[in-house]
Design an enzyme around this catalytic site. Structure first.
Site, short mmCIF file in Angstrom:
data_model
loop_
_atom_site.label_atom_id
_atom_site.label_comp_id
_atom_site.label_asym_id
_atom_site.label_seq_id
_atom_site.Cartn_x
_atom_site.Cartn_y
_atom_site.Cartn_z
N GLN A 65 0.84 -1.21 0.00
CA GLN A 65 0.00 0.00 0.00
C GLN A 65 0.88 1.26 0.00
O GLN A 65 0.58 2.24 0.68
CB GLN A 65 -0.94 -0.01 1.20
CG GLN A 65 -2.13 -0.94 1.02
CD GLN A 65 -3.08 -0.48 -0.08
OE1 GLN A 65 -3.18 0.71 -0.39
NE2 GLN A 65 -3.77 -1.42 -0.69
N SER A 66 1.93 1.26 -0.79
CA SER A 66 2.87 2.39 -0.81
C SER A 66 2.24 3.66 -1.40
O SER A 66 1.78 3.65 -2.55
CB SER A 66 4.10 2.02 -1.64
OG SER A 66 4.89 3.16 -1.90
N ASN A 67 2.27 4.73 -0.62
CA ASN A 67 1.84 6.03 -1.13
C ASN A 67 2.89 6.61 -2.07
O ASN A 67 2.58 7.33 -3.01
CB ASN A 67 1.62 6.99 0.03
CG ASN A 67 0.60 6.47 1.02
OD1 ASN A 67 -0.54 6.22 0.66
ND2 ASN A 67 1.02 6.29 2.27
N CYS A 106 4.86 4.92 -4.13
CA CYS A 106 4.75 4.31 -5.46
C CYS A 106 3.59 4.93 -6.23
O CYS A 106 3.70 5.22 -7.43
CB CYS A 106 4.59 2.80 -5.36
SG CYS A 106 6.11 1.96 -4.84
#
Ligand SMILES: *Cc1c(COP(=O)(O)O)cnc(C)c1O
Length: 338
Positions: A75-77, A79
């Site tokens: 759930q990388s912001n 990326c």
């Protein structure tokens, strides 16, 4: 400090607002809480990585890159924001997602930020928790080159001296706003992970001799390791700025008591903080960073860590898109209210 000599693209909506958290302040009985809305940087639901990417993507363009490679947690912001800006600049983007929690909840593996990564047309590759992600990015870089492309690798969180310049800039912006509002800032508090945000803030606040202390609430590493990571990057960032700013080790302070069972694993404090901010202020925090950061700020406030007449600025570093990946973490809370 002269940031003007570093290549930069402009796509964040700046300055981000600085607002009082009146209802939360009343609920807790002080100190005076303010929030700097870096969740409103404008690009692709916003967040702190956008400031870093203004400098990183300018460097990528200078180097003639046509493919951006980066990595983060599922759930990388970071990326998601990278995928968005790469698209806008007409570049390809390969995002490498590490499932650090091991969760197979379809909300987590497919919704929230992952859904948006797809929306921006990124190439998405999934990896198991514990994978050497730097090595994985290097491998993808070789693959891009062998296909005739020119890759540019952005480290996790965009945290290197180039990216941290975005938060040197934020520190200057915040001090200017405080000046305009006649606000004396006694503390800056925010969630710290890959260290670029805190390193940039400390460098900027010290480079301007403001003396404003920064407290990073950790979401991952233990205190000593987190502080060393931030200190090392702050020194390298100051060095890049080249203005003889001497970062003092004691200026780098992290509190890592709110991590819980690990990076990206929900805590009761996070659920409480996210729910309090949504119901008192209509502000959406996120489950991985700002929820735990705010949980720390609330708990420290309750324990009397700040004086009632002090002014504390929480930097909202974004991430609300991640809420959709963590719907299950809030199920009990919502059931109680129903
Ligand atoms: C990445 C991130 C942070 C942490 O910033 P670092 O520079 O990695 O320390 C905080 N909040 C959100 C929402 C983030 O995405």
């Amino acid at each position: 400090m002269n940031l003007g000599r570093f290549p930069r693209l402009h796509f964040a909506h700046l300055p981000t607002p600085l607002e009082p958290l009146t209802n939360l302040t009343n609920e807790l009985g002080g100190p005076n809480l303010y929030i700097k809305r870096d969740d409103q940087t404008g690009l692709a639901t916003g967040g702190n990585k956008t400031r870093k990417l203004e400098f990183l993507m300018a460097d990528a363009v200078e180097q003639g890159a046509d493919t951006i490679i980066t990595q983060g947690a599922t759930q990388s912001n970071h990326c998601r924001q990278t995928a968005a800006i790469a698209t806008k600049l007409g570049m390809k983007c390969e995002v490498l997602l590490e499932n650090r929690t091991g969760s197979q909840d379809p909300d987590f593996t497919q919704s929230g930020n992952v859904f948006l990564d797809h929306m921006f047309g990124a190439g998405i590759r999934h990896y198991r928790g514990g994978t050497d992600m730097d090595a994985a990015m290097a491998e993808v870089g070789e693959e891009v080159k062998s296909n005739g492309g020119t890759p540019y690798i952005i480290p996790g969180g965009g945290s290197n001296p180039i990216g941290a310049l975005g938060y040197v800039n934020c520190a200057v912006e915040l001090l200017n706003q405080a000046g305009e509002h006649g606000l004396r800032i006694d503390h800056v508090v925010h969630a710290t992970g890959s260290a670029g945000t805190q390193a940039g803030l400390v460098t900027g606040l010290d480079g301007t001799s403001s003396g404003v202390p920064v407290l990073g609430i950790g979401v991952n590493a233990p205190k000593e390791a987190q502080e060393e990571k931030v200190y090392d990057l702050a020194c390298r960032t100051a060095n890049k700025l080249g203005t003889g700013i001497d970062i003092k080790r004691e200026r780098v302070v992290a509190n890592c008591d709110y991590v819980g069972d690990g990076y990206g694993v929900p805590t009761d404090g996070m659920v409480e903080a996210v729910t309090m901010l949504s119901r008192l202020e209509a502000i959406l925090l996120d489950p991985v960073y700002t929820g735990k950061g705010m949980a720390g700020l609330i708990d420290l406030t309750r324990k009397g860590h700040f004086s009632k007449d002090e002014n504390v600025v929480f930097i909202h570093t974004g991430g609300s898109a991640g809420l959709f990946g963590y719907r299950g973490a809030f199920a009990d809370t919502f059931a109680e209210v129903a």
